[in-house]
Scaffold this motif. Structure first.
Motif, PDB file in Angstrom:
ATOM      1  N   VAL A 110       0.819  -1.203   0.000  1.00  0.00           N
ATOM      2  CA  VAL A 110       0.000   0.000   0.000  1.00  0.00           C
ATOM      3  C   VAL A 110       0.860   1.264   0.000  1.00  0.00           C
ATOM      4  CG1 VAL A 110      -1.544   1.353   1.450  1.00  0.00           C
ATOM      5  CG2 VAL A 110      -2.056  -1.047   1.009  1.00  0.00           C
ATOM      6  N   TYR A 111       1.935   1.273   0.799  1.00  0.00           N
ATOM      7  CA  TYR A 111       2.729   2.510   0.867  1.00  0.00           C
ATOM      8  C   TYR A 111       3.976   2.480  -0.019  1.00  0.00           C
ATOM      9  CZ  TYR A 111       6.008   0.281   4.215  1.00  0.00           C
ATOM     10  OH  TYR A 111       6.937  -0.529   4.811  1.00  0.00           O
ATOM     11  N   TRP A 167       0.168   1.702 -10.272  1.00  0.00           N
ATOM     12  CA  TRP A 167      -0.791   0.630  -9.967  1.00  0.00           C
ATOM     13  C   TRP A 167      -1.352  -0.014 -11.231  1.00  0.00           C
ATOM     14  CZ3 TRP A 167      -1.108  -2.267  -6.029  1.00  0.00           C
ATOM     15  CH2 TRP A 167      -0.709  -1.799  -4.773  1.00  0.00           C
ATOM     16  N   CYS A 373      -5.791  -2.713  -2.598  1.00  0.00           N
ATOM     17  CA  CYS A 373      -4.458  -2.141  -2.353  1.00  0.00           C
ATOM     18  C   CYS A 373      -4.329  -0.783  -3.026  1.00  0.00           C
ATOM     19  CB  CYS A 373      -3.372  -3.083  -2.890  1.00  0.00           C
ATOM     20  SG  CYS A 373      -2.626  -4.125  -1.640  1.00  0.00           S
ATOM     21  N   SER A 377      -3.979   2.848  -1.277  1.00  0.00           N
ATOM     22  CA  SER A 377      -2.744   3.549  -1.602  1.00  0.00           C
ATOM     23  C   SER A 377      -3.030   4.936  -2.172  1.00  0.00           C
ATOM     24  CB  SER A 377      -1.926   2.717  -2.598  1.00  0.00           C
ATOM     25  OG  SER A 377      -0.717   3.353  -2.914  1.00  0.00           O
TER      26      SER A 377
END
Length: 520
Positions: A110-111, A167, A373, A377
């Motif tokens: 996520v980060y 992503w 996710c 994010s």
């Protein structure tokens, strides 16, 4: 026996597999070589004795890094599953450890994507030096628009767009599968990364002051060898840089053909990772030497690590160096490639676990994992408060997530289910590097004690002084609670029964030893 073997082959065909040992090794190197190799190792070495640090670093590699890497390779390769399935096949009581690792990987994904998005932006900025004369003010002000620590939903378009691009690329790669997606990405990116970073090193070595920087990095301070903190730093660096302790290598090794040299592969991956770290140290400190000379200060005054090195120090170097744009593009493109291959491996842990547990298709599992996710994010880390949340989550998940689950899993494997002799025999079946009693001693005693020492030090440090000076509520919510949540959720998911068609005894059947040897 032939019927059972055929069922196993069908199951593996559904899961996917690397096309050969070479692809597996490149994928494992791609996972291990990440942002920490480039922006963490050089400063850790400099701060802990320079050239003298290489001795504890090498000791840590041989007594903890590679031995624990062998544990994960043996576990995934023998039990042929994701982290939860491999642990479940080891012992039903240990499945929760695998899901704990899956939760950690979800949190990291996520980060971690946000940092790759920053590096992607800065690759483009390098052409025009868009950060101007004050990279510090640009990064926190014009680019991230970071205000006081807190939580906001004020989105920053300059971060949102590249993060969305990252992503989209991740979803595409993960949906393609193990061979065409994960493996192919590493086969392409790792050679390109090595060439690009080698070019950066050559360019940095030609800068005025490069020798001053290298002298600062490699000049040995032998007195530091008597400091336990230096040895703790060496073990910590090896552990975090090899991508061990959170299910990646278990998952990757389950995609390798049954009759493969896993012990030799571990040696190649471990040494390759350390070799890249050394290369990174040379390139980074050669550039910092130039920066120090240009500023008329000592190297120690400009040496830094992490975000400060990447997004503040290096843009300053680009501003002042001859052919600075070339250095900037090579450096930030290297960050993108190193980070992307590592993030692919992190996501694969989660996707593989979902596929194994729920017997779903590759594309469906990819969407089930990556869409949540990506949304978290994009919402959480493309805002003006994103960098603060990222800093807290990263610190606590690394220290009290990855480190803690690694210590617990080693103790459980060695002393709880006493599986090390079985794993040793599996490694020796086809391994080119004999694994003997020394390995069992290291994994059951030395490595857990070393990592437990680091864990206690980190715990005492954060209790003594709240991390980063952040408000206590942020440390509780995004730090302690996040680290606890992945553990609790992991053991809760482990209570969900496996589907009847999922065999939990595949690792110990004798026919596993009769499968045809794979080609290297």
């Amino acid at each position: 026996m032939s019927t059972t073997t055929s069922q196993d082959e069908q199951a593996e065909a559904r899961r996917g597999a690397f096309s050969g040992r070479r692809v597996f090794i490149l994928a494992a190197i791609g996972s291990a070589v990440g942002l920490g190799n480039i922006w963490r190792f050089p400063y850790v070495a400099y701060e802990n004795g320079g050239g003298a640090f290489m001795l504890p670093y090498l000791v840590a590699l041989l007594t903890a890094g590679i031995p624990f890497l062998l544990v994960e390779y043996a576990l995934g390769h023998k039990y042929r599953g994701s982290a939860p399935l491999s642990f479940a096949r080891l012992s039903r009581r240990t499945e929760g450890l695998g899901w704990w690792q899956v939760g950690i990987c979800f949190m990291i994904a996520v980060y971690y994507a946000a940092v790759i998005a920053w590096a992607l932006s800065y690759t483009v900025f390098s052409f025009t030096q868009a950060w101007g004369e004050d990279p510090d003010a640009f990064f926190f002000g014009d680019y991230l628009r970071a205000g006081d620590p807190g939580v906001t939903l004020e989105f920053v378009p300059g971060v949102l767009v590249p993060l969305a691009v990252v992503w989209v690329a991740l979803v595409a790669v993960m949906a393609l599968g193990v061979s065409r997606g994960v493996g192919a990405t590493s086969v392409i990116f790792i050679p390109v990364l090595i060439v690009a970073f080698a070019a950066l090193v050559v360019q940095a070595l030609t800068l005025p002051g490069a020798a001053q920087g290298l002298d600062a990095l490699f000049a040995p301070d032998w007195s530091t060898l008597a400091d336990p903190a230096v040895w703790a730093a060496a073990y910590g660096q090896i552990f975090f840089s090899l991508s061990i302790g959170f299910g990646i290598m278990i998952t990757y090794s389950s995609y390798v053909h049954r009759r493969t040299d896993m012990s030799g592969s571990a040696l190649v991956v471990g040494l390759s990772n350390s070799g890249f770290e050394l290369l990174a140290g040379i390139g980074v400190f050669a550039a910092l030497g130039f920066m120090a000379q240009a500023s008329g200060v000592a190297v120690g005054e400009v040496a830094t690590s992490g975000i400060g090195l990447a997004f503040i120090a290096f843009p300053t170097i680009v501003n002042e160096a001859p052919a600075g744009a070339v250095i900037g593009v090579l450096f930030f493109a290297s960050l993108v490639m190193a980070g992307f291959t590592s993030l692919v491996s992190v996501l694969e842990v989660v996707i593989s676990a979902v596929r194994d547990k729920f017997e779903t298709s590759r594309v469906r599992a990819t969407l089930v994992v990556t869409i949540p996710c990506a949304l978290i994010s994009l919402i959480g880390f493309s805002t003006t408060s994103g960098i603060y949340v990222l800093d807290i989550v990263d610190h606590f998940i690394n220290r009290f997530g990855i480190l803690l689950v690694a210590v617990v899993s080693m103790v459980v494997i060695a002393w709880g289910v006493r599986a090390l002799p079985r794993l040793r025999d599996h490694l020796n079946r086809d391994g080119s590097v004999p694994v003997r009693g020394w390995w069992i001693a290291l994994v059951s005693v030395v490595t857990p004690l070393a990592l437990a020492f680091i864990l206690v030090r980190e715990l005492l440090a954060v209790i003594e002084e709240p991390y980063g000076g952040y408000p206590q509520w942020m440390l509780v919510v995004f730090g302690w609670l996040a680290a606890a949540l992945v553990a609790v959720a992991g053991f809760a998911i482990a209570r969900v029964p496996w589907r009847p068609e999922t065999s939990l005894d595949v690792g110990d059947r004798p026919e596993n030893d009769t499968t045809a040897r794979s080609q290297p």
